[in-house]
Enzyme design. Structure first.
Site, PDB file in Angstrom:
ATOM      1  N   LYS A   1       1.024  -1.332   0.018  1.00 17.64           N
ATOM      2  CA  LYS A   1       0.055   0.108  -0.052  1.00 17.64           C
ATOM      3  C   LYS A   1       0.888   1.316  -0.056  1.00 17.64           C
ATOM      4  CE  LYS A   1      -4.269  -1.154   0.020  1.00 17.64           C
ATOM      5  NZ  LYS A   1      -5.223  -1.179  -1.094  1.00 17.64           N
TER       6      LYS A   1
ATOM      7  N   LYS B   1      -6.379 -14.948 -13.753  1.00 23.78           N
ATOM      8  CA  LYS B   1      -7.416 -14.760 -12.753  1.00 23.78           C
ATOM      9  C   LYS B   1      -8.221 -13.809 -13.118  1.00 23.78           C
ATOM     10  CE  LYS B   1      -7.383 -13.770  -7.878  1.00 23.78           C
ATOM     11  NZ  LYS B   1      -6.715 -12.989  -7.041  1.00 23.78           N
TER      12      LYS B   1
ATOM     13  N   LYS C   1     -11.214  -7.797 -10.793  1.00 28.15           N
ATOM     14  CA  LYS C   1     -11.722  -6.420 -10.884  1.00 28.15           C
ATOM     15  C   LYS C   1     -10.750  -5.342 -10.980  1.00 28.15           C
ATOM     16  CE  LYS C   1     -14.202  -4.917  -7.664  1.00 28.15           C
ATOM     17  NZ  LYS C   1     -13.469  -3.664  -7.177  1.00 28.15           N
TER      18      LYS C   1
END
Ligand code: TRP
Length: 331
Positions: free
Chosen positions: A111, A194, A197
């Site tokens: 992150k 895979k 989204k």
């Protein structure tokens, strides 16, 4: 009976990959486990969703879960922020968690790399909040993907640390719920291995997609020119079409196209047309249910209230015990 807990961040609609990777198994495990399914809205705040979207996102996940077969009478399905005890346990646990160990967590480092302008304290504390989610119901098992394994390991560390410090065996050490062979990994329509989204919106078929959208997406799926020699290995994008077909189509259909492929006679247009119809048929009951639930706000509200009550009862018991163990007393 084991207590199983599963959480999902409300970041969008659920797709076929979510269904085969998790949801389908969740509907099965309700029968022989005490299941908690919750929507992790606090966790989703680490990426600052727009206030206007948050509630809608939560509602959509709730609807997708119910439509896929989660039974709110059998299981406890709830929204994380309806259970404030989770916050209290987060605070209590965090007193024995070290900043350094949180800074070393892989998802945190990722992150920091991905959103350097928003390295908020919530991100750092993410694993503690997640541990509180799990420990608040003293769950035995947690179905997690690879990306969440480290978080589960930390949950065990925090639980064990609490037990050691307070000389108790109060917290159980939760383990990963392993579906083993039942796990089907659904590839994307974009040639990737895979359906995801976050990687590519166009690679996904959502459970809430209507038949026309499904047909359009499948016809646009990445394919390839056909093989020129018999029994050639398949390129990834083609392998993907076969994997999807294996998930949703009849075995004879799959066998037919395998044979066409091996004889170099395959026509991907035909294969995709068939695949689209089979996906439409497979998702139809879920899709119909989603439509029905979307027009039934009262029922959704009732399910959320019922789940919140059951989850709070379970959480309250844990918090009372933990307060006593720690030495917090009422005057
Ligand atoms: N971190 C999980 C994810 O991103 C969501 C989550 C939050 C969770 N709390 C949890 C999953 C507790 C399992 C148990 O997928």
């Amino acid at each position: 009976m084991d207590t199983v807990l599963s959480g999902i961040r409300p970041t969008g609609f659920l797709h076929l990959g979510n269904y085969f990777g998790a949801l389908q198994n969740f509907t099965r495990m309700q029968f022989d486990n005490n299941c908690f399914f919750f929507i992790a809205d606090y966790h989703s705040l680490t990426t600052h969703p727009h206030p206007a979207d948050l509630h809608e996102n939560i509602k959509n996940v709730l609807i997708d879960y119910l439509a896929a077969g989660i039974d709110p009478e059998k299981s406890t399905i709830y929204v994380q922020s309806d259970v404030p005890q989770v916050c209290e346990l987060t605070t209590l646990l965090s007193m024995n968690v070290y900043v350094g160990e949180l800074q070393r967590v892989a998802s945190f480092k990722e992150k920091v790399r991905r959103q350097p302008d928003n390295v908020n304290a919530g991100l750092l504390n993410y694993p503690v909040l997640m541990a509180a989610d799990i420990l608040i119901h003293r769950a035995d098992k947690v179905p997690v993907g690879k990306d969440q394994e480290q978080h589960l390991e930390l949950t065990r560390d925090f639980a064990q640390r609490f037990n050691r410090i307070y000389e108790t065996e109060y917290f159980k050490l939760p383990v990963a719920y392993n579906f083993g062979k039942q796990l089907v990994k659904i590839p994307g329509l974009d040639g990737s291995t895979k359906m995801s989204k976050s990687d590519n919106e166009a690679s996904c078929i959502y459970l809430s997609d209507d038949p026309a959208v499904i047909r359009k997406k499948v016809m646009k799926a990445v394919s390839d020119s056909g093989p020129t020699e018999p029994n050639q290995p398949k390129p990834q994008a083609i392998e993907n079409l076969f994997t999807l077909m294996q998930a949703v189509s009849a075995p004879e259909t799959l066998a037919f196209f395998e044979e066409q492929y091996n004889k170099c006679q395959i026509r991907y247009g035909d294969m995709k047309k068939q695949l689209a119809e089979d996906i439409v048929q497979f998702t139809a009951p879920i899709y119909e249910k989603i439509k029905e639930l979307r027009s039934n706000d009262d029922y959704i509200a009732k399910v959320a209230r019922m789940g919140a009550e059951k989850a709070r009862a379970s959480a309250d018991k844990t918090i009372k015990d933990v307060r006593e163990i720690i030495g917090i007393k009422h005057f």
